[in-house]
Design a protein around this motif. Sequence first.
Motif, PDB file in Angstrom:
ATOM      1  N   MET A   1       0.750  -1.161  -0.013  1.00 23.79           N
ATOM      2  CA  MET A   1       0.055   0.217  -0.026  1.00 23.79           C
ATOM      3  C   MET A   1       0.878   1.322  -0.036  1.00 23.79           C
ATOM      4  O   MET A   1       1.884   1.286   0.619  1.00 23.79           O
ATOM      5  CB  MET A   1      -0.778   0.261   1.346  1.00 23.79           C
ATOM      6  CG  MET A   1      -1.719   1.365   1.357  1.00 23.79           C
ATOM      7  SD  MET A   1      -2.932   1.220   2.652  1.00 23.79           S
ATOM      8  CE  MET A   1      -3.908  -0.297   2.379  1.00 23.79           C
ATOM      9  N   ARG A   2       0.663   2.190  -0.541  1.00 24.24           N
ATOM     10  CA  ARG A   2       0.954   3.440  -0.847  1.00 24.24           C
ATOM     11  C   ARG A   2       0.774   4.295   0.261  1.00 24.24           C
ATOM     12  O   ARG A   2      -0.149   4.594   0.566  1.00 24.24           O
ATOM     13  CB  ARG A   2       1.023   4.103  -2.213  1.00 24.24           C
ATOM     14  CG  ARG A   2       2.112   5.299  -2.492  1.00 24.24           C
ATOM     15  CD  ARG A   2       1.457   5.992  -3.781  1.00 24.24           C
ATOM     16  NE  ARG A   2       2.252   5.255  -4.886  1.00 24.24           N
ATOM     17  CZ  ARG A   2       3.493   5.416  -5.284  1.00 24.24           C
ATOM     18  NH1 ARG A   2       4.311   6.375  -4.739  1.00 24.24           N
ATOM     19  NH2 ARG A   2       4.124   4.632  -6.016  1.00 24.24           N
ATOM     20  N   VAL A  53       6.676   3.373   9.577  1.00 20.70           N
ATOM     21  CA  VAL A  53       5.581   3.460   8.685  1.00 20.70           C
ATOM     22  C   VAL A  53       5.352   2.039   8.005  1.00 20.70           C
ATOM     23  O   VAL A  53       4.201   1.864   7.662  1.00 20.70           O
ATOM     24  CB  VAL A  53       5.664   4.780   7.657  1.00 20.70           C
ATOM     25  CG1 VAL A  53       4.683   4.708   6.632  1.00 20.70           C
ATOM     26  CG2 VAL A  53       5.909   6.031   8.170  1.00 20.70           C
ATOM     27  N   GLU A  54       6.363   1.480   7.751  1.00 17.45           N
ATOM     28  CA  GLU A  54       6.262   0.159   6.849  1.00 17.45           C
ATOM     29  C   GLU A  54       5.358  -0.942   7.845  1.00 17.45           C
ATOM     30  O   GLU A  54       4.562  -1.789   7.454  1.00 17.45           O
ATOM     31  CB  GLU A  54       7.416  -0.554   6.539  1.00 17.45           C
ATOM     32  CG  GLU A  54       7.933   0.319   5.372  1.00 17.45           C
ATOM     33  CD  GLU A  54       9.395  -0.440   5.115  1.00 17.45           C
ATOM     34  OE1 GLU A  54      10.010  -0.257   3.912  1.00 17.45           O
ATOM     35  OE2 GLU A  54      10.086  -0.782   6.156  1.00 17.45           O
ATOM     36  N   ARG A  55       5.501  -0.771   9.208  1.00 13.92           N
ATOM     37  CA  ARG A  55       4.882  -1.609  10.254  1.00 13.92           C
ATOM     38  C   ARG A  55       3.491  -1.178  10.031  1.00 13.92           C
ATOM     39  O   ARG A  55       2.393  -2.147  10.675  1.00 13.92           O
ATOM     40  CB  ARG A  55       5.379  -1.392  11.556  1.00 13.92           C
ATOM     41  CG  ARG A  55       6.697  -2.058  11.910  1.00 13.92           C
ATOM     42  CD  ARG A  55       6.986  -1.968  13.327  1.00 13.92           C
ATOM     43  NE  ARG A  55       7.503  -0.796  13.788  1.00 13.92           N
ATOM     44  CZ  ARG A  55       8.628  -0.489  13.693  1.00 13.92           C
ATOM     45  NH1 ARG A  55       9.621  -1.437  13.454  1.00 13.92           N
ATOM     46  NH2 ARG A  55       9.179   0.607  14.315  1.00 13.92           N
ATOM     47  N   ALA A  56       3.007   0.008   9.596  1.00 17.12           N
ATOM     48  CA  ALA A  56       1.560   0.257   9.453  1.00 17.12           C
ATOM     49  C   ALA A  56       1.059  -0.118   8.059  1.00 17.12           C
ATOM     50  O   ALA A  56      -0.366   0.099   7.666  1.00 17.12           O
ATOM     51  CB  ALA A  56       1.406   1.677   9.448  1.00 17.12           C
ATOM     52  N   GLY A  57       1.690  -1.197   7.537  1.00 11.62           N
ATOM     53  CA  GLY A  57       1.272  -1.934   6.183  1.00 11.62           C
ATOM     54  C   GLY A  57       1.622  -1.172   4.988  1.00 11.62           C
ATOM     55  O   GLY A  57       0.619  -1.192   3.979  1.00 11.62           O
ATOM     56  N   VAL A  58       2.521  -0.185   5.078  1.00  7.04           N
ATOM     57  CA  VAL A  58       2.794   0.556   3.860  1.00  7.04           C
ATOM     58  C   VAL A  58       4.146  -0.068   3.260  1.00  7.04           C
ATOM     59  O   VAL A  58       4.892  -0.402   3.902  1.00  7.04           O
ATOM     60  CB  VAL A  58       3.003   2.086   4.393  1.00  7.04           C
ATOM     61  CG1 VAL A  58       3.773   2.655   3.078  1.00  7.04           C
ATOM     62  CG2 VAL A  58       1.797   2.605   4.988  1.00  7.04           C
ATOM     63  N   ASP A  59       4.305  -0.044   1.733  1.00 11.10           N
ATOM     64  CA  ASP A  59       5.402  -0.663   1.090  1.00 11.10           C
ATOM     65  C   ASP A  59       5.876   0.218  -0.084  1.00 11.10           C
ATOM     66  O   ASP A  59       7.024  -0.103  -0.599  1.00 11.10           O
ATOM     67  CB  ASP A  59       5.027  -1.804   0.415  1.00 11.10           C
ATOM     68  CG  ASP A  59       3.933  -1.877  -0.441  1.00 11.10           C
ATOM     69  OD1 ASP A  59       3.310  -0.643  -0.715  1.00 11.10           O
ATOM     70  OD2 ASP A  59       3.245  -3.054  -0.567  1.00 11.10           O
TER      71      ASP A  59
END
Length: 400
Positions: A1-2, A53-59
Amino acid sequence: MRATLLLAPKWVLYVREDGAKGHVPLGDDAARRLAGLVTGRELGWVREVVEEVERAGVDSFSTPDPLLHQALAALGYGSELLDPYRNRVDRVGIAMEAGAVGSELEYERAAREVAMAATEVLIREAVKRRDQMIVQAVRVLDEVQKTINALYSRLVDWYGIHFPELKELVEDPEDYVRAVQAIGDRSRLRREELLKVLDRKLVDRVVEAAGRSLGVEVAEEDMERILELAGVIRFLMDYRDGIQRYVRQLMAVEAPNVTAIAGPTVGARLITLIGGLERLARAPASLIQVLGAEKALFRFLRTGRGAPKHGVIFQHPYVHGSPKWQRGKIARALATKIAIAAKIDYFSGEDRSAVLREELERRVKEIREQYPKPPARKEGVRQPARQPQRPAKKERRGRR
């Protein structure tokens, strides 16, 4: 997700594609971290933010902040730079929705507090770097040299009333000043004193000229004032030499790679002209090549003739010691290596002078082998110079 990342006073805000908002606090040293983002140093905290932020589902990421985009690229993260004018966001509203602040007033207070603290950090960093000492020292050196030239001219005129032939025999300014101090009144000239500052052959000519000089006798008080002026000039010359040694030492410590490529004198001039090592590190090679030739550059832009090929780097032996038809290419190669050397000195501090020097010598050798003779002149009609465009005169109306 962006997600879109946004810089805020004490946080990095993010907005996911699904509309979810969040924030990553920068901690008590937020000002220092943001200041590091401006200088391009100490970017480790950006990696920590990205991992959070990546731990919040962002790639994948995008941001309208150029500094943050550059930091992400430097750390190896792909990010899309958004147009800040087409992608305007309400950072205060996002910060409130993300729970970073409770009101607009609280956000403004945080922004003011961090802005003041970050400015102080940047000022301390700028002053701490000794490249500004190089800038000031070179400027002092220029002023001292101008003063020496003016006073030396006055000394030649003043002492020339008493011993005009000395200037024709002793051309070097420093030797002339020392000779004036050693001779004083020419009627009391002592050969042993003069031998301490001039070679034997020249001393013989000076002694002979003093015996048949056309100069007039001066009072003892007048000679004392002349010798005082010579002493002042001698002091300034010694001070100038000390400043030059100081600049060479600073250059060896602060900009070793630039010193190895350009030399301490040319390197210090470049840093002074552009305003500091940081600006030199961020400048393109095309600008470095013509630094110091601003008048010629603007004349070319105005008339279209005589494009400058080099500025102060003409003083480098590789440039001024080469034939005219090679100087432009060698100046371009030299400017390119200086730009690389300045970046290394400012951002990493590594000593890669040997590699850069070897590459420069190889490139100069290629240019000299490739262009051993001047290019043949093109036959045909010479094109007229481009004339500057003048605005059309307005038509006058009405009675005269």
